[in-house]
Design a protein around this motif. Structure first.
Motif, PDB file in Angstrom:
ATOM      1  N   GLY A 124       8.400 -14.062  -2.735  1.00 63.37           N
ATOM      2  CA  GLY A 124       7.186 -13.457  -2.192  1.00 63.37           C
ATOM      3  C   GLY A 124       6.414 -14.316  -1.214  1.00 63.37           C
ATOM      4  O   GLY A 124       5.382 -13.880  -0.697  1.00 63.37           O
ATOM      5  N   LYS A 125       6.913 -15.513  -0.901  1.00 63.98           N
ATOM      6  CA  LYS A 125       6.181 -16.401   0.012  1.00 63.98           C
ATOM      7  C   LYS A 125       6.411 -16.044   1.480  1.00 63.98           C
ATOM      8  O   LYS A 125       5.536 -16.282   2.319  1.00 63.98           O
ATOM      9  CB  LYS A 125       6.593 -17.857  -0.235  1.00 63.98           C
ATOM     10  N   PHE A 126       7.584 -15.504   1.806  1.00 65.13           N
ATOM     11  CA  PHE A 126       7.906 -15.188   3.196  1.00 65.13           C
ATOM     12  C   PHE A 126       8.210 -13.697   3.322  1.00 65.13           C
ATOM     13  O   PHE A 126       9.348 -13.270   3.133  1.00 65.13           O
ATOM     14  CB  PHE A 126       9.115 -16.008   3.670  1.00 65.13           C
ATOM     15  N   THR A 127       7.185 -12.929   3.623  1.00 58.31           N
ATOM     16  CA  THR A 127       7.359 -11.476   3.702  1.00 58.31           C
ATOM     17  C   THR A 127       7.178 -10.938   5.113  1.00 58.31           C
ATOM     18  O   THR A 127       7.384  -9.755   5.357  1.00 58.31           O
ATOM     19  CB  THR A 127       6.376 -10.764   2.763  1.00 58.31           C
ATOM     20  N   GLU A 168      -3.742  -1.336   7.604  1.00 58.73           N
ATOM     21  CA  GLU A 168      -3.975  -2.716   8.039  1.00 58.73           C
ATOM     22  C   GLU A 168      -3.263  -3.743   7.157  1.00 58.73           C
ATOM     23  O   GLU A 168      -3.092  -4.900   7.544  1.00 58.73           O
ATOM     24  CB  GLU A 168      -5.473  -3.022   8.092  1.00 58.73           C
ATOM     25  N   ASN A 169      -2.839  -3.329   5.974  1.00 59.24           N
ATOM     26  CA  ASN A 169      -2.152  -4.240   5.056  1.00 59.24           C
ATOM     27  C   ASN A 169      -0.638  -4.068   5.048  1.00 59.24           C
ATOM     28  O   ASN A 169       0.060  -4.801   4.339  1.00 59.24           O
ATOM     29  CB  ASN A 169      -2.682  -4.049   3.636  1.00 59.24           C
ATOM     30  N   MET A 170      -0.134  -3.117   5.815  1.00 60.84           N
ATOM     31  CA  MET A 170       1.313  -2.871   5.831  1.00 60.84           C
ATOM     32  C   MET A 170       1.979  -3.884   6.767  1.00 60.84           C
ATOM     33  O   MET A 170       2.138  -3.665   7.961  1.00 60.84           O
ATOM     34  CB  MET A 170       1.624  -1.440   6.274  1.00 60.84           C
ATOM     35  N   LYS A 171       2.361  -5.011   6.187  1.00 65.66           N
ATOM     36  CA  LYS A 171       2.971  -6.102   6.944  1.00 65.66           C
ATOM     37  C   LYS A 171       4.452  -6.242   6.581  1.00 65.66           C
ATOM     38  O   LYS A 171       4.875  -5.882   5.487  1.00 65.66           O
ATOM     39  CB  LYS A 171       2.252  -7.425   6.651  1.00 65.66           C
ATOM     40  N   GLY A 172       5.206  -6.807   7.513  1.00 65.73           N
ATOM     41  CA  GLY A 172       6.632  -7.005   7.257  1.00 65.73           C
ATOM     42  C   GLY A 172       7.268  -7.908   8.291  1.00 65.73           C
ATOM     43  O   GLY A 172       6.580  -8.605   9.048  1.00 65.73           O
ATOM     44  N   SER A 173       8.587  -7.872   8.345  1.00 68.56           N
ATOM     45  CA  SER A 173       9.342  -8.703   9.277  1.00 68.56           C
ATOM     46  C   SER A 173       9.329  -8.076  10.669  1.00 68.56           C
ATOM     47  O   SER A 173       8.846  -6.956  10.872  1.00 68.56           O
ATOM     48  CB  SER A 173      10.789  -8.826   8.801  1.00 68.56           C
ATOM     49  N   GLN A 180       7.815  -8.048  -0.826  1.00 68.88           N
ATOM     50  CA  GLN A 180       8.532  -9.144  -1.472  1.00 68.88           C
ATOM     51  C   GLN A 180      10.010  -8.845  -1.704  1.00 68.88           C
ATOM     52  O   GLN A 180      10.798  -9.754  -1.943  1.00 68.88           O
ATOM     53  CB  GLN A 180       7.842  -9.491  -2.785  1.00 68.88           C
ATOM     54  N   CYS A 181      10.398  -7.574  -1.656  1.00 70.72           N
ATOM     55  CA  CYS A 181      11.832  -7.251  -1.743  1.00 70.72           C
ATOM     56  C   CYS A 181      12.393  -6.816  -0.395  1.00 70.72           C
ATOM     57  O   CYS A 181      13.564  -6.445  -0.306  1.00 70.72           O
ATOM     58  CB  CYS A 181      12.099  -6.197  -2.816  1.00 70.72           C
ATOM     59  N   GLN A 182      11.570  -6.873   0.653  1.00 72.31           N
ATOM     60  CA  GLN A 182      12.010  -6.639   2.023  1.00 72.31           C
ATOM     61  C   GLN A 182      12.747  -5.300   2.176  1.00 72.31           C
ATOM     62  O   GLN A 182      13.852  -5.228   2.724  1.00 72.31           O
ATOM     63  CB  GLN A 182      12.858  -7.805   2.526  1.00 72.31           C
ATOM     64  N   PHE A 183      12.117  -4.236   1.721  1.00 70.35           N
ATOM     65  CA  PHE A 183      12.649  -2.892   1.904  1.00 70.35           C
ATOM     66  C   PHE A 183      12.291  -2.370   3.295  1.00 70.35           C
ATOM     67  O   PHE A 183      11.144  -2.515   3.733  1.00 70.35           O
ATOM     68  CB  PHE A 183      12.027  -1.925   0.884  1.00 70.35           C
ATOM     69  N   MET A 184      13.243  -1.747   3.965  1.00 66.86           N
ATOM     70  CA  MET A 184      12.888  -0.927   5.108  1.00 66.86           C
ATOM     71  C   MET A 184      12.130   0.297   4.585  1.00 66.86           C
ATOM     72  O   MET A 184      12.294   0.688   3.424  1.00 66.86           O
ATOM     73  CB  MET A 184      14.137  -0.510   5.868  1.00 66.86           C
ATOM     74  N   LYS A 201       3.030   2.138  -5.595  1.00 63.40           N
ATOM     75  CA  LYS A 201       4.259   1.349  -5.486  1.00 63.40           C
ATOM     76  C   LYS A 201       3.974   0.235  -4.484  1.00 63.40           C
ATOM     77  O   LYS A 201       4.181   0.389  -3.283  1.00 63.40           O
ATOM     78  CB  LYS A 201       5.420   2.241  -5.029  1.00 63.40           C
ATOM     79  N   ASP A 202       3.460  -0.853  -4.986  1.00 60.93           N
ATOM     80  CA  ASP A 202       2.976  -1.943  -4.144  1.00 60.93           C
ATOM     81  C   ASP A 202       3.969  -3.099  -4.169  1.00 60.93           C
ATOM     82  O   ASP A 202       3.881  -3.984  -5.024  1.00 60.93           O
ATOM     83  CB  ASP A 202       1.602  -2.399  -4.634  1.00 60.93           C
ATOM     84  N   ILE A 203       4.910  -3.088  -3.227  1.00 58.30           N
ATOM     85  CA  ILE A 203       5.923  -4.148  -3.168  1.00 58.30           C
ATOM     86  C   ILE A 203       5.410  -5.373  -2.414  1.00 58.30           C
ATOM     87  O   ILE A 203       6.138  -6.354  -2.264  1.00 58.30           O
ATOM     88  CB  ILE A 203       7.236  -3.655  -2.528  1.00 58.30           C
TER      89      ILE A 203
END
Length: 323
Positions: A124-127, A168-173, A180-184, A201-203
């Motif tokens: 969960g450190k690098f999301t 505003e909180n929907m962050k990703g790669s 934290q599970c890097q789902f598309m 469902k807050d991943i």
């Protein structure tokens, strides 16, 4: 910034006879209209695209995937260093009650949940720090994989519409992989799960949801917790290379592989199980590199990420957690 677009703006309908030269801003207007046509509320559309920005670095990252190929002997120590193993074991113990409950519910060994968590996002450190809407809009507009990223953008808007997270909180790669599970986003819609019963469902922030979503993905993809993932093996010199591969027809039972001269890595015979299990021979480098017999659970990990190296990193970390 212009683009030659082979879709009718706002409809997403292929129309090779129509070519609209549009700016990023115009393209986004088309995406907004498509979202409204798909039933996304005006409020969500306005908020999600409020400050949408073209991200050149996402395009650069998409076009410049690393080409240097490491061997497994080089890759595994980098992907699963000792410090990560220690963290994995500590977190496994810390969250064992929750992991055990969720693992039992979905039929997935907790150590594999933790291993995927560790390899995907370093627990969960690098999301990723990109706005998911920015990243997906950028890559759809860029056009190399337009249909894929546009579909993912629509899935992301559906997640916002369902209220699982604020725009505003929907962050990703850079590619739009989230949490934290890097789902598309499309994987989120198919597999994300509410692990703590709060209705969301807050991943991104809720570990129970991360664990349950990971377990649900594996469970729905064919995981069987009666077995592990496979094992490293030794093969006799000159083994027929056509035996290697994960095609259905390539699978053989352990005792069949044993008759072909394959042993455990330490040279001992392959295990004799009460119920023999089908396995596949893989040689991700070549016959001179590491060689494995993998079970169907490994094939499930390959559905998560179609990389032999990724699946072996997860498997290796899961084994290190166990022992």
């Amino acid at each position: 910034m212009k683009k030659l677009l082979s879709v009718v703006l706002g409809l997403g309908i292929a129309a090779s006879a129509v070519a609209n030269e549009v700016s990023f801003e115009q393209y986004v207007e088309g995406m907004k209209q498509e979202a409204l046509n798909n039933g996304i509320s005006q409020q969500i559309v306005d908020k999600a695209f409020e400050n949408v920005t073209f991200k050149p670095r996402a395009v650069t990252a998409d076009r410049n995937q690393p080409e240097k190929k490491l061997t497994l002997d080089e890759y595994i120590p980098r992907a699963v260093p000792d410090w990560k193993v220690k963290q994995a074991r500590d977190l496994y113990k810390k969250h064992y009650a929750e992991l055990s409950r969720i693992g039992g519910e979905y039929g997935v060994q907790p150590r594999f949940i933790v291993a995927l968590w560790g390899v995907e996002s370093n627990f969960g450190k690098f999301t990723g720090g990109y706005s998911v809407i920015d990243a997906l809009s950028t890559l759809a507009y860029e056009g190399r994989r337009e249909a894929f990223f546009r579909k993912e953008a629509m899935a992301a808007l559906t997640i916002l519409e369902e209220g699982h997270i604020k725009p505003e909180n929907m962050k990703g790669s850079w590619a739009g992989a989230m949490g934290q599970c890097q789902f598309m986003p499309s994987s989120f819609l198919s597999f994300a799960a509410d692990g703590n019963g709060d209705g969301k469902k807050d991943i991104w922030n809720t570990k129970a949801d991360v664990f349950a979503s990971t377990a649900n993905y594996l469970s729905q993809s064919g995981w069987d917790d009666k077995y592990t993932w496979g094992r490293q093996v030794k093969v006799p010199h000159g083994i027929d290379p056509s035996l290697e591969g994960r095609g259905e027809e390539k699978g053989k039972y352990l005792q069949e592989w044993s008759k072909l001269g394959i042993t455990r890595y330490d040279g001992k015979p392959l295990p004799k199980l009460d119920e023999d299990i089908k396995a596949w021979l893989i040689m991700p480098d070549d016959e001179n590199g590491r060689t494995y017999l993998v079970y169907n659970n490994y094939n499930v990990l390959m559905k998560w990420n179609r990389s032999y190296y990724f699946a072996l990193a997860v498997s290796h970390l899961a084994d290190r957690i166990k022992y």
